[in-house]
Design a protein around this motif. Structure first.
Motif, short mmCIF file in Angstrom:
data_model
loop_
_atom_site.label_atom_id
_atom_site.label_comp_id
_atom_site.label_asym_id
_atom_site.label_seq_id
_atom_site.Cartn_x
_atom_site.Cartn_y
_atom_site.Cartn_z
N ILE A 3 0.96 -1.02 0.10
CA ILE A 3 -0.07 -0.05 0.03
C ILE A 3 0.98 1.15 0.01
N ASN A 4 0.73 2.14 -0.98
CA ASN A 4 1.49 3.29 -1.20
C ASN A 4 1.22 4.39 -0.10
N ILE A 5 2.13 5.05 0.57
CA ILE A 5 2.06 6.12 1.59
C ILE A 5 1.77 7.32 0.62
N PRO A 6 0.53 7.96 0.63
CA PRO A 6 0.45 9.15 -0.08
C PRO A 6 1.40 10.22 0.26
N GLU A 7 1.86 11.09 -0.77
CA GLU A 7 2.94 12.19 -0.48
C GLU A 7 2.56 13.03 0.69
N THR A 8 1.32 13.54 0.65
CA THR A 8 0.93 14.38 1.73
C THR A 8 1.12 13.75 3.31
N VAL A 9 0.81 12.56 3.26
CA VAL A 9 1.02 11.85 4.54
C VAL A 9 2.40 11.64 4.82
N LYS A 10 3.47 11.51 3.72
CA LYS A 10 4.78 11.63 3.81
C LYS A 10 5.36 12.65 4.39
N LYS A 11 4.76 13.77 3.91
CA LYS A 11 5.17 15.25 4.21
C LYS A 11 4.85 15.69 5.44
N TYR A 12 3.74 15.19 6.01
CA TYR A 12 3.19 15.27 7.36
C TYR A 12 4.22 14.59 8.50
N GLN A 61 -7.51 2.02 3.29
CA GLN A 61 -6.94 0.75 2.39
C GLN A 61 -6.30 -0.09 3.30
N ILE A 62 -5.55 0.11 4.48
CA ILE A 62 -4.78 -0.76 5.46
C ILE A 62 -6.03 -1.56 6.08
N PHE A 63 -7.02 -0.78 6.52
CA PHE A 63 -8.31 -1.68 7.22
C PHE A 63 -8.95 -2.69 6.33
N LYS A 64 -9.25 -2.39 4.92
CA LYS A 64 -9.70 -3.37 3.93
C LYS A 64 -8.80 -4.59 4.07
N GLU A 65 -7.59 -4.06 3.88
CA GLU A 65 -6.70 -5.26 3.46
C GLU A 65 -6.14 -6.15 4.78
N VAL A 66 -6.25 -5.63 5.94
CA VAL A 66 -5.97 -6.41 7.13
C VAL A 66 -7.27 -6.91 7.74
N TRP A 67 -8.17 -5.86 8.31
CA TRP A 67 -9.29 -6.21 9.12
C TRP A 67 -10.45 -6.71 8.39
N SER A 68 -10.94 -6.25 7.46
CA SER A 68 -12.08 -6.76 6.62
C SER A 68 -12.05 -8.47 6.33
N PRO A 69 -11.14 -8.61 5.53
CA PRO A 69 -11.10 -10.20 5.43
C PRO A 69 -11.07 -11.17 6.93
N ILE A 160 5.04 -0.01 13.20
CA ILE A 160 6.24 0.24 12.06
C ILE A 160 6.34 1.67 11.72
N SER A 161 7.45 2.18 11.48
CA SER A 161 7.66 3.45 11.28
C SER A 161 7.37 3.85 9.58
N LEU A 162 6.50 5.02 9.72
CA LEU A 162 6.41 5.60 8.29
C LEU A 162 7.30 6.51 7.98
N LYS A 163 8.27 6.95 8.50
CA LYS A 163 9.24 8.04 8.26
C LYS A 163 10.15 7.44 7.08
N ASN A 164 10.17 8.31 6.12
CA ASN A 164 11.15 7.96 4.83
C ASN A 164 10.69 6.77 4.17
N LYS A 165 9.62 6.56 4.29
CA LYS A 165 8.96 5.27 3.55
C LYS A 165 7.81 5.84 2.37
N THR A 166 7.74 4.79 1.24
CA THR A 166 6.93 5.26 0.28
C THR A 166 5.95 3.87 0.32
N GLU A 167 6.00 3.03 1.12
CA GLU A 167 4.92 2.10 0.97
C GLU A 167 4.85 1.18 2.14
N ILE A 168 3.64 0.55 2.57
CA ILE A 168 3.62 -0.40 3.40
C ILE A 168 3.83 -1.73 2.75
#
Length: 191
Positions: A3-12, A61-69, A160-168
């Motif tokens: 799952i890609n991390i959006p640019e705005t979230v990375k900036k945050y 997107q993470i919720f749908k991938e992890v929890w929903s199934p 997990i850390s989101l810093k300097n990442k582009t995807e989960i």
């Protein structure tokens, strides 16, 4: 599926200052501003609105991938369409064995870029609380976390850390799925 991390979230999460600045923009008041200042404020607010959508959609997107199934597989149905979508918290309310729980994703405030799966029992007062004591949840490779006295506490998985990442990554998603499954198993096995 990663799952890609959006640019705005990375900036945050890039720096604590970015996160604080974005939070301040959300509180901005336009009364008494010049035309140029208003233009800058509207552009900044557009960025913030885009960020808020990106953050919500990223967690969804993470919720749908992890929890929903997992919830579907265990025939756990939504209690209500009660989505708690605070700035750093994305949870949905479910019922198991006549008890109410929140299941979701948490990512913390600016300067703390951690992302993790979260579950909490909703007690009779509507307060969030851990699924069990520390020793009990540790047996399921989980841990308890206090928010604060007013907001309650929860049980969570590995961060997990989101810093300097582009995807989960797929590996991280699998770890999240394991954490979520452990939370469900803990609840199902609790007496």
């Amino acid at each position: 599926m990663s799952i890609n991390i959006p640019e705005t979230v990375k900036k945050y999460y890039e720096t604590e200052e970015n996160g604080k600045a974005i939070n301040l923009l959300r509180e901005n008041n336009l009364i008494g501003k010049t035309l140029k200042e208003k233009e800058q404020c509207y552009k900044a607010n557009l960025f913030v609105e885009h960020f808020l959508f990106d953050m919500w959609n990223f967690r969804y997107q993470i919720f749908k991938e992890v929890w929903s199934p997992l919830l579907e597989e265990n025939q756990i149905k939504e209690y209500e369409c009660d989505i708690e979508d605070a700035d750093y918290y994305f949870v949905v309310k479910y019922e198991i064995k006549e008890n109410i729980y929140y299941f979701g994703i948490c990512n913390l405030a600016p300067g703390d870029d951690k992302l993790f799966m979260v579950a909490s029992h909703i007690n009779e007062d509507g307060q969030e609380e851990n699924l069990g004591d520390e020793k009990q949840v540790k047996a399921y490779a989980l841990q308890n976390r206090e928010y604060d006295e007013e907001e309650g506490s929860c049980t969570c998985g590995e961060e997990i850390s989101l810093k300097n990442k582009t995807e989960i990554t797929d590996e991280e998603i699998e770890k999240f799925k394991t954490d979520a499954k452990n939370m469900i198993n803990f609840i199902k096995n609790k007496r």
